[in-house]
Design a protein around this motif. Structure first.
Motif, PDB file in Angstrom:
ATOM      1  N   CYS A  83      34.600  44.740  42.666  1.00 10.44           N
ATOM      2  CA  CYS A  83      35.598  44.010  43.453  1.00 10.44           C
ATOM      3  C   CYS A  83      36.927  44.702  43.236  1.00 10.44           C
ATOM      4  N   GLY A  84      37.799  44.555  44.194  1.00 10.49           N
ATOM      5  CA  GLY A  84      39.091  45.224  44.101  1.00 10.49           C
ATOM      6  C   GLY A  84      40.205  44.341  44.621  1.00 10.49           C
ATOM      7  N   ILE A  85      41.397  44.587  44.106  1.00  9.83           N
ATOM      8  CA  ILE A  85      42.602  43.928  44.601  1.00  9.83           C
ATOM      9  C   ILE A  85      43.708  44.974  44.660  1.00  9.83           C
ATOM     10  N   VAL A  86      44.703  44.701  45.469  1.00 10.99           N
ATOM     11  CA  VAL A  86      45.855  45.593  45.586  1.00 10.99           C
ATOM     12  C   VAL A  86      47.068  44.850  45.051  1.00 10.99           C
ATOM     13  N   VAL A  87      47.744  45.466  44.078  1.00  8.14           N
ATOM     14  CA  VAL A  87      48.937  44.852  43.490  1.00  8.14           C
ATOM     15  C   VAL A  87      50.124  45.792  43.655  1.00  8.14           C
ATOM     16  N   PRO A  88      51.350  45.244  43.760  1.00  5.03           N
ATOM     17  CA  PRO A  88      52.539  46.094  43.813  1.00  5.03           C
ATOM     18  C   PRO A  88      52.692  46.899  42.520  1.00  5.03           C
ATOM     19  N   THR A  89      53.509  47.945  42.562  1.00  2.00           N
ATOM     20  CA  THR A  89      53.632  48.880  41.434  1.00  2.00           C
ATOM     21  C   THR A  89      54.267  48.272  40.192  1.00  2.00           C
ATOM     22  N   ASP A  90      54.976  47.146  40.316  1.00  2.00           N
ATOM     23  CA  ASP A  90      55.563  46.562  39.104  1.00  2.00           C
ATOM     24  C   ASP A  90      54.564  45.694  38.332  1.00  2.00           C
ATOM     25  N   TRP A  91      53.340  45.573  38.826  1.00  2.00           N
ATOM     26  CA  TRP A  91      52.243  44.944  38.085  1.00  2.00           C
ATOM     27  C   TRP A  91      51.540  46.054  37.308  1.00  2.00           C
ATOM     28  N   VAL A  92      51.640  46.042  36.000  1.00  2.00           N
ATOM     29  CA  VAL A  92      51.088  47.099  35.151  1.00  2.00           C
ATOM     30  C   VAL A  92      49.645  46.754  34.782  1.00  2.00           C
ATOM     31  N   PRO A  93      48.674  47.642  35.088  1.00  2.00           N
ATOM     32  CA  PRO A  93      47.288  47.375  34.695  1.00  2.00           C
ATOM     33  C   PRO A  93      47.144  47.430  33.178  1.00  2.00           C
ATOM     34  N   LEU A  94      46.472  46.444  32.613  1.00  2.00           N
ATOM     35  CA  LEU A  94      46.278  46.378  31.169  1.00  2.00           C
ATOM     36  C   LEU A  94      44.938  47.018  30.796  1.00  2.00           C
ATOM     37  N   PRO A  95      44.883  47.712  29.651  1.00  2.00           N
ATOM     38  CA  PRO A  95      43.642  48.373  29.236  1.00  2.00           C
ATOM     39  C   PRO A  95      42.649  47.356  28.677  1.00  2.00           C
ATOM     40  N   LEU A  96      41.471  47.262  29.278  1.00  2.00           N
ATOM     41  CA  LEU A  96      40.510  46.231  28.908  1.00  2.00           C
ATOM     42  C   LEU A  96      39.213  46.769  28.317  1.00  2.00           C
ATOM     43  N   GLU A  97      38.945  48.039  28.507  1.00  2.34           N
ATOM     44  CA  GLU A  97      37.684  48.603  28.025  1.00  2.34           C
ATOM     45  C   GLU A  97      37.694  48.718  26.506  1.00  2.34           C
ATOM     46  N   PRO A  98      36.549  48.516  25.858  1.00  2.00           N
ATOM     47  CA  PRO A  98      36.490  48.595  24.390  1.00  2.00           C
ATOM     48  C   PRO A  98      36.975  49.930  23.837  1.00  2.00           C
ATOM     49  N   PHE A  99      36.796  51.014  24.607  1.00  5.14           N
ATOM     50  CA  PHE A  99      37.198  52.334  24.124  1.00  5.14           C
ATOM     51  C   PHE A  99      38.676  52.635  24.381  1.00  5.14           C
TER      52      PHE A  99
END
Length: 197
Positions: A7-23
């Motif tokens: 699934c995907g969503i589009v967010v504006p650039t001031d929304w920072v993606p957070l690192p969620l993967e265990p690695f």
């Protein structure tokens, strides 16, 4: 009915993606991202405290990782060294206890009445039928400083057409006076939701 592969969503650039993967190495990510946000802020005429920003980024990432969502984003508008809002997306699958996910079940499961009843509205998104739940909650404490703070939330429970699963999108904020802007932001992101089977 098919299973959702992505699934995907589009967010504006001031929304920072957070690192969620265990690695994912959160400390290094927070340091690098703090530098990038400070540079962006400086270009917009703001002087940010990189250490404060780095600590906030790390805390937000670790907090989201504890819930293990599919996606998580923190909102850092220019001039802010701490996140103004959080946006998380996740998938819910039917199981033995809930063999069929419905909009009624999503409404019941994700509604609370901490500060009056939630405002619930059925809607149709491009991805499928949805329930929109706007409510205020008692914050259980992102940190000792935040404990007891009013948390405003806007949740979308979406039943993508052709799937048994539901996509949950939760926006939350505790900064006073941003209700209208945050609702518009989460509504806009929800409208971009796509799924692939």
């Amino acid at each position: 009915m098919s299973d959702i592969r992505t699934c995907g969503i589009v967010v504006p650039t001031d929304w920072v993606p957070l690192p969620l993967e265990p690695f994912d190495e959160v400390r290094g990510w927070a340091k690098t991202t703090a530098v990038e946000l400070c540079e962006r802020g400086r270009a917009a005429g703001h002087d940010l405290d990189r250490r404060t920003l780095r600590r906030d980024l790390r805390a937000r990432a670790e907090d989201s990782r504890s819930r293990d969502p599919f996606y998580a984003f923190a909102l850092y508008p220019d001039g802010f060294d701490s996140a103004v809002a959080l946006l998380e997306a996740d998938l819910l699958w039917p199981d033995e206890t809930v063999p069929r996910i419905t909009l009624n079940w999503l409404t019941e499961r994700f509604s609370a009445d901490d500060f009056g009843g939630p405002k619930v509205k059925r809607t149709e998104l491009p991805a499928g039928p949805a329930v929109r739940i706007r409510q205020n909650l008692a914050m259980s404490g992102f940190s000792a400083v935040d404990a007891g703070v009013l948390l405003e939330t806007l949740t979308y429970g979406v039943l993508p057409t052709g799937s048994k699963a539901a996509v949950m999108l939760l926006g939350s904020w505790s900064v006073p006076g941003l209700t209208e802007e945050m609702e518009e932001a989460v509504d806009s992101v929800a409208a971009t939701l796509t799924v692939q089977f």
